[in-house]
Structure formats: C-alpha cells, structure tokens
Design a protein around this motif. Sequence first.
Motif, PDB file in Angstrom:
ATOM      1  N   THR A   1      -4.118  11.435  -1.541  1.00  0.00           N
ATOM      2  CA  THR A   1      -4.823  11.781  -0.296  1.00  0.00           C
ATOM      3  C   THR A   1      -3.934  11.527   0.910  1.00  0.00           C
ATOM      4  N   ALA A   2      -3.215  10.409   0.905  1.00  0.00           N
ATOM      5  CA  ALA A   2      -2.326  10.078   2.014  1.00  0.00           C
ATOM      6  C   ALA A   2      -1.208  11.101   2.139  1.00  0.00           C
TER       7      ALA A   2
ATOM      8  N   SER B   1      -5.507   7.419  -3.824  1.00  0.00           N
ATOM      9  CA  SER B   1      -5.269   7.068  -2.423  1.00  0.00           C
ATOM     10  C   SER B   1      -3.898   7.565  -1.973  1.00  0.00           C
TER      11      SER B   1
ATOM     12  N   ARG C   1       2.190   7.631   4.594  1.00  0.00           N
ATOM     13  CA  ARG C   1       1.831   8.111   5.941  1.00  0.00           C
ATOM     14  C   ARG C   1       2.901   7.728   6.954  1.00  0.00           C
TER      15      ARG C   1
ATOM     16  N   ALA D   1      -0.160   4.301  -0.100  1.00  0.00           N
ATOM     17  CA  ALA D   1      -0.759   5.273   0.820  1.00  0.00           C
ATOM     18  C   ALA D   1      -0.266   5.036   2.244  1.00  0.00           C
ATOM     19  N   ASP D   2      -0.256   3.790   2.687  1.00  0.00           N
ATOM     20  CA  ASP D   2       0.232   3.489   4.033  1.00  0.00           C
ATOM     21  C   ASP D   2       1.718   3.823   4.165  1.00  0.00           C
TER      22      ASP D   2
ATOM     23  N   SER E   1       0.839  -1.194   0.000  1.00  0.00           N
ATOM     24  CA  SER E   1       0.000   0.000   0.000  1.00  0.00           C
ATOM     25  C   SER E   1       0.879   1.251   0.000  1.00  0.00           C
TER      26      SER E   1
ATOM     27  N   THR F   1      -2.614  14.289   3.652  1.00  0.00           N
ATOM     28  CA  THR F   1      -2.930  14.054   5.069  1.00  0.00           C
ATOM     29  C   THR F   1      -1.647  13.960   5.896  1.00  0.00           C
ATOM     30  N   ALA F   2      -0.649  13.279   5.381  1.00  0.00           N
ATOM     31  CA  ALA F   2       0.595  13.115   6.126  1.00  0.00           C
ATOM     32  C   ALA F   2       1.307  14.446   6.318  1.00  0.00           C
TER      33      ALA F   2
END
Length: 331
Positions: free
Chosen positions: A321-322, A318, A285, A281-282, A279, A325-326
């Motif tokens: 967005t990550a 995704s 972050r 995105a993960d 992932s 956000t991060a």
Amino acid sequence: MHQPSRRSALVGLGLGAASVFSGAASASAAPKPRPGKTTTPSPAPAPAHPLRFGLTNLGGPLASRELDSAASLAGEKPVLIQFFKDFQQAPPVSELDAVVARGATPILTWEPWAAGAGVSQPAYSLAAIAAGAHDGYLRSWGSALASWGKPVMLRFAHEMNGDWYPWSEAVNGNSSGDYVLAWRHVHDVLVAQGATNVRWLWAINAGGPVDIAGLYPGSGYVDVLGIDGYNWGTVGSSWGSTWTPAIGVFGRWLDALRALAPGKEIVVTETACTELGGSKADWIRDAVAYLDAQPDVTGLVWFNLNKETDWRFNSSSSAATAFTTALSARE
C-alpha cells in the motif's frame, strides 16, 4: 547487489546479486591514458519527472505474468526494466524486444565474468579485457545491439567500487587504472560496431570500499550515472547492519557522483528495504519522496526479489500500500 561487510560470506558461497539471473591499491590514482580515437555519445535528455518507476524481477523480461502482477500491485507499469547477463551469454535480443513491447526502456546489466564463480577469474581480469582477449565476443554484442537499434541502457561492470566482483581493482590481480582502460575498450569496440543506440550507465555501490574517483571513465564514455543502495535493517546484525533512512543510504553518494560528473543524469539502479528492524512502509514512502525531490535523479529501479531477505515491495500488505501511495504522490 552487495553490502561490503558481507563480502566474505557471500563470496565464500559463490553468490553475487546476478547469480539469480545469469542462468538467467588505491583507486585514487589517475587512470592510465588510452591511445586511439574516442567518441562522444549523444547528450543525455533533460531529466524526466515524475521519477520513473523501474523494476528488477526474478524471471526477467520474459516473465510476463510476474511483471503484470507487479504492475497491478504498484498501480502503474514499470517504464524501466532491468535484467542481468554475464560474459557467457549471447546478446538477449528477445528479452530486449519483450521490454520494448511493454512500453519500457531496458537496463541491461552486463557482467564480465562467469556468474557465481567467485572473484578470482583471471580470464576476466580488467587487463585481459582491455588487451582484447574478449574482442570477438564484444563485437558480437556490438553488432547485435546495433542491428536491434532501439535505445538501451547498458550497465557494464556495475558496483566496481566494491571488492566482490572480479572487475574490482581490489581483487583478481587488477591494478589501479585498469577499470577505466577496460571500460573504454569495451565502449570503443561496441561503438565501432555501430552500437550508437547504447546509453552507457556507470553504476556504483552505496557503500563500496574503493574510491570512485579513479574508476570514472570520463564524461565522453558515460551517459548516465547509477547507484545501488539498500536498507538492510537488522538482516545483517552479525556484521552491524542497522535501519537506515533513504538519505543515509544515498545522500553522500549522490553528492559524490555530482562532484565527479556534474550535470549527469542519475538513476537508482537497485534499491529495496527489508521488513526487519523498522517500518518498511514508512521507509518506502520516505525513500520515494526523497529521491523524487532530487532533480537529477530520473529513475528508481526496485529490486523485487525475495533473496537475502524479502526485498519485494509487496512483502507485506502495508508495504505494498505504501509503495502504491508513494508512486502516486510523485510530483
């Protein structure tokens, strides 16, 4: 930007990370002493928080729409903008001006070679540089940077602990200790031209096969430490790449930098993640949070290109967005 185990494939194609921009012995031996006067740069400023957001983009500083789009997607403007020049190119004053006009600090990666021409380039051996073979060119850069006068981070001869550039001590007829001599010579020539506005950024690769201890020019010649590291995921399954969290990419190399040069500011000068193998995105972050928690890491420069894989932080919705956000979660 390179992964050591990919060296033969990339060099065989004549590719280096900077090739997309430029149209745009053991190293543990003690470095040879260099006679002559040295200078001590101004102390580095106290590390800034939150972690500064930086970007390397395909079109460089003059690609305004590209940079505007990236800033919009990230939710903030990059305050570090990195771009590349080789020893065939003139001082990039217009690009430096463009970075400053955006309210950012330039990181100018300066590569002593003809970009993309492979690792065997005797004209750009470390010994030739240290002996003064390029001094006229160096002086022209020093004078131009001094006249420009604003702060610039100069990332000279990066990823020197690899074996994929002609300034590595493992190739091009170079010997142990030569890198330090070349770095110090370039530094002293530019300082003699009055380029005291330059902050010297010494950047390793998180994976290079050459011991970094013998490659460090010394605290009087380096202002900022840098590190390039990527999560290749399964992009290079043929050479064994695997999904690697940020601590696995950077952890031991950050420790090595701290041991080598205690108290120096560190900038992650290149990083990115593939979509292949986990992932993204993960990973984004986790990576931003991990680096933000390091008190001496003051900047993160994202390699925002679609190259060996789609490294861009907006390679998927995704991931984008990550990333936003991060960045907003930095403390």
